[in-house]
Design an enzyme around this catalytic site. Structure first.
Site, PDB file in Angstrom:
ATOM      1  N   LYS A 175     -27.732  24.767  18.544  1.00  0.00           N
ATOM      2  CA  LYS A 175     -27.267  24.454  17.186  1.00  0.00           C
ATOM      3  C   LYS A 175     -26.068  25.366  16.935  1.00  0.00           C
ATOM      4  O   LYS A 175     -26.194  26.430  16.326  1.00  0.00           O
ATOM      5  CB  LYS A 175     -28.400  24.675  16.181  1.00  0.00           C
ATOM      6  CG  LYS A 175     -28.155  23.996  14.843  1.00  0.00           C
ATOM      7  CD  LYS A 175     -29.430  24.000  14.001  1.00  0.00           C
ATOM      8  CE  LYS A 175     -29.149  23.611  12.572  1.00  0.00           C
ATOM      9  NZ  LYS A 175     -28.678  22.238  12.389  1.00  0.00           N
TER      10      LYS A 175
HETATM   11  N1  PY5 Z   1     -29.701  16.769  14.343  1.00  0.00           N
HETATM   12  C1  PY5 Z   1     -28.660  17.478  13.881  1.00  0.00           C
HETATM   13  C2  PY5 Z   1     -27.312  17.234  14.438  1.00  0.00           C
HETATM   14  C3  PY5 Z   1     -28.869  18.459  12.891  1.00  0.00           C
HETATM   15  O1  PY5 Z   1     -27.832  19.162  12.443  1.00  0.00           O
HETATM   16  C4  PY5 Z   1     -30.161  18.661  12.375  1.00  0.00           C
HETATM   17  C5  PY5 Z   1     -30.396  19.672  11.297  1.00  0.00           C
HETATM   18  C6  PY5 Z   1     -31.220  17.878  12.886  1.00  0.00           C
HETATM   19  C7  PY5 Z   1     -30.952  16.949  13.871  1.00  0.00           C
HETATM   20  C8  PY5 Z   1     -32.639  18.059  12.431  1.00  0.00           C
HETATM   21  O2  PY5 Z   1     -33.147  19.281  12.905  1.00  0.00           O
HETATM   22  P1  PY5 Z   1     -34.275  20.085  12.140  1.00  0.00           P
HETATM   23  O3  PY5 Z   1     -35.375  19.128  11.895  1.00  0.00           O
HETATM   24  O4  PY5 Z   1     -34.668  21.155  13.089  1.00  0.00           O
HETATM   25  O5  PY5 Z   1     -33.691  20.589  10.884  1.00  0.00           O
HETATM   26  N2  PY5 Z   1     -29.331  19.856  10.423  1.00  0.00           N
HETATM   27  C9  PY5 Z   1     -29.237  20.976   9.518  1.00  0.00           C
HETATM   28  C10 PY5 Z   1     -30.395  21.046   8.530  1.00  0.00           C
HETATM   29  O6  PY5 Z   1     -30.624  22.105   7.984  1.00  0.00           O
HETATM   30  C11 PY5 Z   1     -27.927  20.935   8.793  1.00  0.00           C
HETATM   31  C12 PY5 Z   1     -27.694  19.753   7.938  1.00  0.00           C
HETATM   32  C13 PY5 Z   1     -26.545  19.866   6.998  1.00  0.00           C
HETATM   33  O7  PY5 Z   1     -31.057  20.032   8.293  1.00  0.00           O
END
Ligand code: PY5
Length: 306
Positions: free
Chosen positions: A159
């Site tokens: 990430k």
């Molecule tokens: N895929 C991407 C590209 C992401 O950025 C995120 C999370 C996810 C999947 C989902 O992962 P998780 O379930 O572990 O959160 N994105 C961040 C979030 O905090 C940033 C979003 C603005 O949800």
């Protein structure tokens, strides 16, 4: 979504005033995207404020750093404690938490070695990322003309800040065309994920989602949803998915820390299912909110009390 300023930010081991948490414009991370970060939520659970899957998020931060050979000056335990300290200091019951580690300044070559690794943790109240109405009724999305970055170019498992330029392009393109969010295909033309969310389809009572080799982030919410589906007796299949499968799916939904469980009601002008939140999505969503609100004993382990 505007950020609501809070009192304190944790910066390299100290709580400093929100306005004092600054970085130098010559920071390596700013110029080359050499940072890794997390998005975490704290919920006002039945027994008090609790952070959802805190340790898993901090472990992922460490993994992201490892992929980029970035030495993190704090252990998983220390970072977990720091998150709790920050939430407490800001007297928040529920919030979004953003830990970030980035190369500061010292040298400007592409090689980041020689720059300090700075670590910050901020938190602020944050509502539904794709709107309160989106959570209930679903959102409208497009399949982006931008492809999800291939792991051969930028490892999707990390990430990392730089990865998000890809998300920015897809999100801007979706909004320009009047959609709420974008779905990206990978370089093989198979379904990958949203600009900041993993994606699930419901087909004949089963959940179908791209596998981890489809250029997707190993989402912590994704993992939680797979576990909850298993408990509910809903089969989950991880496989390559074609674009057109979206159009004829019974239901589609996004998962993520920010997005939580958000139904998708339209893709590229095709109405999905009944055009609103479907019954399986509703079930999964309810199970998810029960867990994060501390109403499911089995997953009390996923809630770290502040
Ligand atoms: N895929 C991407 C590209 C992401 O950025 C995120 C999370 C996810 C999947 C989902 O992962 P998780 O379930 O572990 O959160 N994105 C961040 C979030 O905090 C940033 C979003 C603005 O949800």
């Amino acid at each position: 979504m505007a950020i609501e300023k809070t009192e304190k930010i944790w910066l390299n081991g100290n709580l400093v005033a929100w306005d004092d948490a600054k970085l130098h414009v010559i920071s390596h991370g700013l110029h080359y995207g050499t940072g890794v970060f997390e998005g975490i939520r704290c919920y006002n659970a039945a027994s008090g404020p609790a952070v959802f899957r805190l340790r898993e998020h901090m472990q992922r931060l460490h993994n992201s750093a490892k992929i980029y050979l970035m030495p993190l000056p704090y252990s998983v335990d220390e970072l977990c404690a720091a998150v709790k300290e920050t939430v407490k200091a800001n007297k928040l019951d529920s919030c979004y938490i953003r830990p970030i580690a980035y190369y500061g300044y010292g040298s400007m070559g592409v090689n980041p070695a020689g720059n300090p690794v700075d670590v910050a943790i901020a938190c602020w109240p944050w509502g539904a990322y794709l709107g309160e109405e989106g959570l209930k009724k679903g959102i409208r999305v497009n399949v982006s003309s931008w492809r999800r970055i291939d792991s051969a170019a930028l490892p999707g498992m990390a990430k990392a800040c730089g990865n998000y330029l890809n998300s920015v392009l897809a999100k801007q393109d979706a909004l320009q065309h009047g959609f709420d969010e974008a779905i990206l295909l990978n370089t093989q033309g198979k379904l990958a994920e949203g600009s900041g969310e993993n994606i699930f389809l419901v087909q004949k009572g089963e959940l179908v989602t791209p596998g981890l080799s489809s250029s997707v982030l190993d989402g912590i919410t994704r993992g939680a949803i797979i576990a909850l589906a298993n408990d509910l007796g809903i089969p989950v299949v991880e496989r390559e998915i074609n674009r057109e499968e979206l159009f004829v799916a019974d239901e589609v939904f996004f998962t993520g820390t920010a997005a939580e469980v958000t139904p998708v009601r339209e893709v590229d002008g095709r109405v999905i299912g009944s055009g609103s939140r479907g019954p399986v999505t509703e079930k999964i969503q309810a199970a998810f909110f029960d867990v994060v609100n501390g109403k499911n004993e089995k997953y009390a382990k996923w809630l770290e009390k502040v």
